[in-house]
Design a protein around this motif. Structure first.
Motif, PDB file in Angstrom:
ATOM      1  N   ILE A 167       0.855  -1.182   0.000  1.00 55.99           N
ATOM      2  CA  ILE A 167       0.000   0.000   0.000  1.00 55.99           C
ATOM      3  C   ILE A 167       0.893   1.235   0.000  1.00 55.99           C
ATOM      4  O   ILE A 167       1.829   1.330   0.799  1.00 55.99           O
ATOM      5  CB  ILE A 167      -0.977  -0.001   1.196  1.00 55.99           C
ATOM      6  CG1 ILE A 167      -1.863   1.242   1.154  1.00 55.99           C
ATOM      7  CG2 ILE A 167      -0.240  -0.122   2.518  1.00 55.99           C
ATOM      8  CD1 ILE A 167      -3.050   1.169   2.104  1.00 55.99           C
ATOM      9  N   THR A 168       0.645   2.132  -0.945  1.00 61.28           N
ATOM     10  CA  THR A 168       1.444   3.343  -1.041  1.00 61.28           C
ATOM     11  C   THR A 168       0.531   4.550  -1.196  1.00 61.28           C
ATOM     12  O   THR A 168      -0.591   4.436  -1.688  1.00 61.28           O
ATOM     13  CB  THR A 168       2.421   3.294  -2.238  1.00 61.28           C
ATOM     14  OG1 THR A 168       1.670   3.144  -3.451  1.00 61.28           O
ATOM     15  CG2 THR A 168       3.400   2.137  -2.091  1.00 61.28           C
ATOM     16  N   ARG A 169       1.056   5.693  -0.805  1.00 57.47           N
ATOM     17  CA  ARG A 169       0.298   6.941  -0.894  1.00 57.47           C
ATOM     18  C   ARG A 169       1.171   8.019  -1.530  1.00 57.47           C
ATOM     19  O   ARG A 169       2.237   8.346  -0.998  1.00 57.47           O
ATOM     20  CB  ARG A 169      -0.180   7.390   0.483  1.00 57.47           C
ATOM     21  CG  ARG A 169      -1.248   6.485   1.095  1.00 57.47           C
ATOM     22  CD  ARG A 169      -1.623   6.944   2.499  1.00 57.47           C
ATOM     23  NE  ARG A 169      -2.818   6.269   2.992  1.00 57.47           N
ATOM     24  CZ  ARG A 169      -2.805   5.068   3.559  1.00 57.47           C
ATOM     25  NH1 ARG A 169      -1.661   4.406   3.675  1.00 57.47           N
ATOM     26  NH2 ARG A 169      -3.929   4.523   3.977  1.00 57.47           N
ATOM     27  N   ILE A 177      -3.683   6.733  -3.925  1.00 53.70           N
ATOM     28  CA  ILE A 177      -3.464   5.609  -3.011  1.00 53.70           C
ATOM     29  C   ILE A 177      -3.512   4.332  -3.831  1.00 53.70           C
ATOM     30  O   ILE A 177      -4.460   4.110  -4.592  1.00 53.70           O
ATOM     31  CB  ILE A 177      -4.543   5.554  -1.912  1.00 53.70           C
ATOM     32  CG1 ILE A 177      -4.612   6.878  -1.158  1.00 53.70           C
ATOM     33  CG2 ILE A 177      -4.261   4.406  -0.943  1.00 53.70           C
ATOM     34  CD1 ILE A 177      -5.772   6.946  -0.179  1.00 53.70           C
ATOM     35  N   GLU A 203      -7.479   9.713  -3.173  1.00 54.86           N
ATOM     36  CA  GLU A 203      -7.972  10.074  -1.852  1.00 54.86           C
ATOM     37  C   GLU A 203      -8.987   9.112  -1.238  1.00 54.86           C
ATOM     38  O   GLU A 203      -8.868   8.744  -0.085  1.00 54.86           O
ATOM     39  CB  GLU A 203      -8.608  11.488  -1.888  1.00 54.86           C
ATOM     40  CG  GLU A 203      -7.674  12.576  -2.392  1.00 54.86           C
ATOM     41  CD  GLU A 203      -6.507  12.858  -1.457  1.00 54.86           C
ATOM     42  OE1 GLU A 203      -6.522  12.347  -0.326  1.00 54.86           O
ATOM     43  OE2 GLU A 203      -5.582  13.574  -1.871  1.00 54.86           O
ATOM     44  N   THR A 207      -9.300   1.345   1.710  1.00 52.14           N
ATOM     45  CA  THR A 207      -8.127   0.472   1.776  1.00 52.14           C
ATOM     46  C   THR A 207      -8.429  -0.874   2.429  1.00 52.14           C
ATOM     47  O   THR A 207      -7.782  -1.870   2.117  1.00 52.14           O
ATOM     48  CB  THR A 207      -6.968   1.172   2.514  1.00 52.14           C
ATOM     49  OG1 THR A 207      -7.423   1.619   3.795  1.00 52.14           O
ATOM     50  CG2 THR A 207      -6.467   2.354   1.705  1.00 52.14           C
TER      51      THR A 207
END
Length: 226
Positions: A167-169, A177, A203, A207
């Protein structure tokens, strides 16, 4: 164009087709024997094909198809993209985010296929063929997490290795995301090809839902080849 250049092109095509038809790939010496080439010529052909991403060399010296050949459709009709399309479409609908299939090519990750949800306020549009560094973005990190651990591994890679998804932002696009999982394809025919499935949204990605749906989609694609 001289006959010599035509002959070189013909030999390169013959080499690529032979590699594509050989499960598990071939070593350079084997390729030379099969095509009745001097070993030095075989090495030059392999080097040229590798420079263009058409083949890649595994750690044991075997030569297998590269991402470039895959993206040109140089696989069987039962291709990964054909099998992945319905999986991605279902994943996009379930997460209400853009779903994508990626493939590793050297130090980059390449988008091979995408699907968008039918109803979403804002989508990220991924173009097939888009590239980004393999150590940035959820897709590449999910692939790196399947490789042997290294001291230099980032926290994102360690997380993906422990949880089965990355998971990356905001690593590739501001406000984006991403969640991805590696796809483990069985059999020698996929040796050297590293894939991942993921979703990306701006945004508002849920998740928790993505963390369940993305690994399930990766497993579904893997099982479709069993």
């Amino acid at each position: 164009m001289s006959n010599g250049k035509l002959q070189t092109l013909e030999r390169g095509i013959e080499a690529l087709l032979l590699i594509a038809k050989t499960p598990g790939g071939l070593k350079a010496a084997e390729l030379a024997v099969r095509l009745d080439l001097h070993r030095a010529v075989a090495y030059r052909i392999i080097a040229t094909l590798a420079d263009h991403g058409m083949v890649r060399r595994l750690s044991d010296g075997r030569i297998v198809l590269g991402a470039g050949a895959y993206l040109l459709g140089a696989r069987t009709a039962d291709s990964v993209r054909a099998m992945a399309r319905p999986v991605l479409e279902e994943l996009a609908e379930r997460t209400r985010a853009t779903a994508f299939l990626s493939i590793a090519e050297g130090n980059e990750c390449v988008v091979a296929l995408t699907a968008e949800p039918r109803e979403a306020t804002i989508n990220i549009h991924y173009r097939v063929g888009t590239r980004h560094p393999i150590d940035r973005g959820a897709a590449g990190i999910a692939i790196l997490a399947t490789r042997p651990a290294q001291e230099s591994d980032s926290e994102d890679i360690r997380f993906a290795r422990a949880h089965g998804y990355s998971i990356t932002r905001g690593q590739l696009h501001r406000g984006a995301i991403g969640v991805s999982s590696a796809v483990h394809l069985p059999g020698d025919g996929f040796a050297g090809l590293d894939f991942s499935i993921g979703v990306v949204a701006l945004e508002e990605l849920d998740t928790d839902t993505a963390a369940e749906a993305v690994p399930a989609a990766a497993q579904a694609l893997s099982q479709s080849f069993s």
